[in-house]
Write a protein that holds these residues in place. Structure first.
Motif, short mmCIF file in Angstrom:
data_model
loop_
_atom_site.label_atom_id
_atom_site.label_comp_id
_atom_site.label_asym_id
_atom_site.label_seq_id
_atom_site.Cartn_x
_atom_site.Cartn_y
_atom_site.Cartn_z
N ARG A 1 -39.61 28.83 -21.93
CA ARG A 1 -41.04 29.11 -21.77
C ARG A 1 -41.77 27.88 -21.21
N VAL A 2 -41.49 26.72 -21.78
CA VAL A 2 -42.12 25.48 -21.31
C VAL A 2 -41.77 25.22 -19.85
N VAL A 3 -40.51 25.39 -19.51
CA VAL A 3 -40.07 25.15 -18.13
C VAL A 3 -40.78 26.11 -17.17
N VAL A 4 -40.84 27.38 -17.51
CA VAL A 4 -41.49 28.36 -16.63
C VAL A 4 -42.98 28.07 -16.50
N GLN A 5 -43.66 27.84 -17.63
CA GLN A 5 -45.11 27.61 -17.58
C GLN A 5 -45.44 26.34 -16.80
N LEU A 6 -44.67 25.28 -17.00
CA LEU A 6 -44.92 24.05 -16.26
C LEU A 6 -44.65 24.24 -14.78
N THR A 7 -43.56 24.93 -14.45
CA THR A 7 -43.22 25.18 -13.06
C THR A 7 -44.32 25.97 -12.35
N VAL A 8 -44.87 26.96 -13.01
CA VAL A 8 -45.97 27.75 -12.43
C VAL A 8 -47.15 26.84 -12.09
N ARG A 9 -47.50 25.96 -13.02
CA ARG A 9 -48.63 25.05 -12.79
C ARG A 9 -48.34 24.05 -11.66
N LEU A 10 -47.14 23.52 -11.65
CA LEU A 10 -46.77 22.57 -10.60
C LEU A 10 -46.75 23.26 -9.23
N GLU A 11 -46.13 24.42 -9.17
CA GLU A 11 -46.06 25.16 -7.89
C GLU A 11 -47.44 25.48 -7.34
N ALA A 12 -48.37 25.84 -8.21
CA ALA A 12 -49.72 26.21 -7.77
C ALA A 12 -50.47 25.03 -7.14
N ASN A 13 -50.07 23.82 -7.45
CA ASN A 13 -50.76 22.63 -6.97
C ASN A 13 -49.93 21.76 -6.03
N CYS A 14 -48.70 22.15 -5.78
CA CYS A 14 -47.75 21.33 -5.03
C CYS A 14 -48.10 21.27 -3.54
N PRO A 15 -48.28 20.06 -3.00
CA PRO A 15 -48.49 19.93 -1.55
C PRO A 15 -47.25 20.42 -0.79
N GLU A 16 -47.45 20.85 0.44
CA GLU A 16 -46.35 21.45 1.20
C GLU A 16 -45.22 20.48 1.53
N GLU A 17 -45.48 19.18 1.48
CA GLU A 17 -44.40 18.22 1.78
C GLU A 17 -43.50 17.93 0.57
N PHE A 18 -43.85 18.52 -0.58
CA PHE A 18 -43.05 18.36 -1.80
C PHE A 18 -42.47 19.71 -2.21
N GLU A 19 -41.41 19.65 -3.05
CA GLU A 19 -40.82 20.86 -3.63
C GLU A 19 -40.64 20.69 -5.12
N VAL A 20 -40.73 21.80 -5.84
CA VAL A 20 -40.51 21.85 -7.28
C VAL A 20 -39.21 22.62 -7.52
N PHE A 21 -38.34 22.05 -8.33
CA PHE A 21 -37.09 22.72 -8.68
C PHE A 21 -36.92 22.71 -10.20
N VAL A 22 -36.09 23.64 -10.69
CA VAL A 22 -35.74 23.68 -12.11
C VAL A 22 -34.21 23.61 -12.24
N ALA A 23 -33.75 23.18 -13.39
CA ALA A 23 -32.32 23.11 -13.65
C ALA A 23 -31.73 24.52 -13.63
N PRO A 24 -30.51 24.66 -13.19
CA PRO A 24 -29.63 23.60 -12.72
C PRO A 24 -29.90 23.23 -11.26
N PHE A 25 -30.21 21.98 -11.04
CA PHE A 25 -30.42 21.41 -9.71
C PHE A 25 -30.06 19.94 -9.81
#
Length: 173
Positions: A33-57
């Protein structure tokens, strides 16, 4: 390192640190739940030159080292066919659990610091707490510890608001 790539996709997390294989069981629901909720927030604000990934990566900061942060942010240009190799992450996030707490607090912190990872966030679901470390002069400095419904307004790696309690508790829609 080739042997690591050949391990089974069996729900376990496999990481390598200087020849030592770290095997972690599948995470608990609160962790996910924490991983998903944080990823949603990060993705919503992430500049196009960056990427957000979750494990396994895979993040391979050096030969003989392969880590899988729960969540990470990197530059798009740093992503290779097997993950991010020999380039520092902008952000590594670990969600603490009883099986990973000491590894995340000590071993991974030291490796991320040595590798030049700009920000390292530790989220403790049991305490509804976020600890923010930022690299300054090659060493991590504690920038914030926020708990419950208090907000952290991150500037690194980009502007995003994080409220630990909202990450841990399921919010009805």
């Amino acid at each position: 390192m080739a042997d690591l790539d050949d391990l089974p996709d069996d729900g376990m997390r496999y990481e390598l640190v200087d020849g030592q294989l770290l095997v972690t069981p599948a995470p608990l629901p609160v962790h996910q739940r924490v991983v998903v909720q944080l990823t949603v927030r990060l993705e919503a604000n992430c500049p196009e030159e960056f990427e957000v990934f979750v494990a396994p990566f895979d993040f391979r900061p050096a030969s003989g080292r392969s880590l899988q942060p729960d969540v990470l942010v990197c530059r798009c240009e740093d992503v290779g066919p097997k993950g991010v190799e020999l380039r520092p992450l902008l952000l590594a996030v670990e969600v603490l659990s009883s099986s990973t707490r000491m590894t995340d607090l000590l071993l991974k912190r030291a490796i991320y610091e040595e590798a030049g990872v700009g920000s390292y966030w530790l989220i403790d679901p049991d305490q509804e707490a976020l600890t923010v470390l930022e690299l300054e002069g090659g060493r991590y400095v504690e920038r914030a510890v926020v708990k419950g419904d208090d907000a952290f307004d991150a500037q690194l790696p980009f502007s995003v608001r994080v409220v630990p309690g909202e990450l841990v508790r399921r919010v009805s829609r």
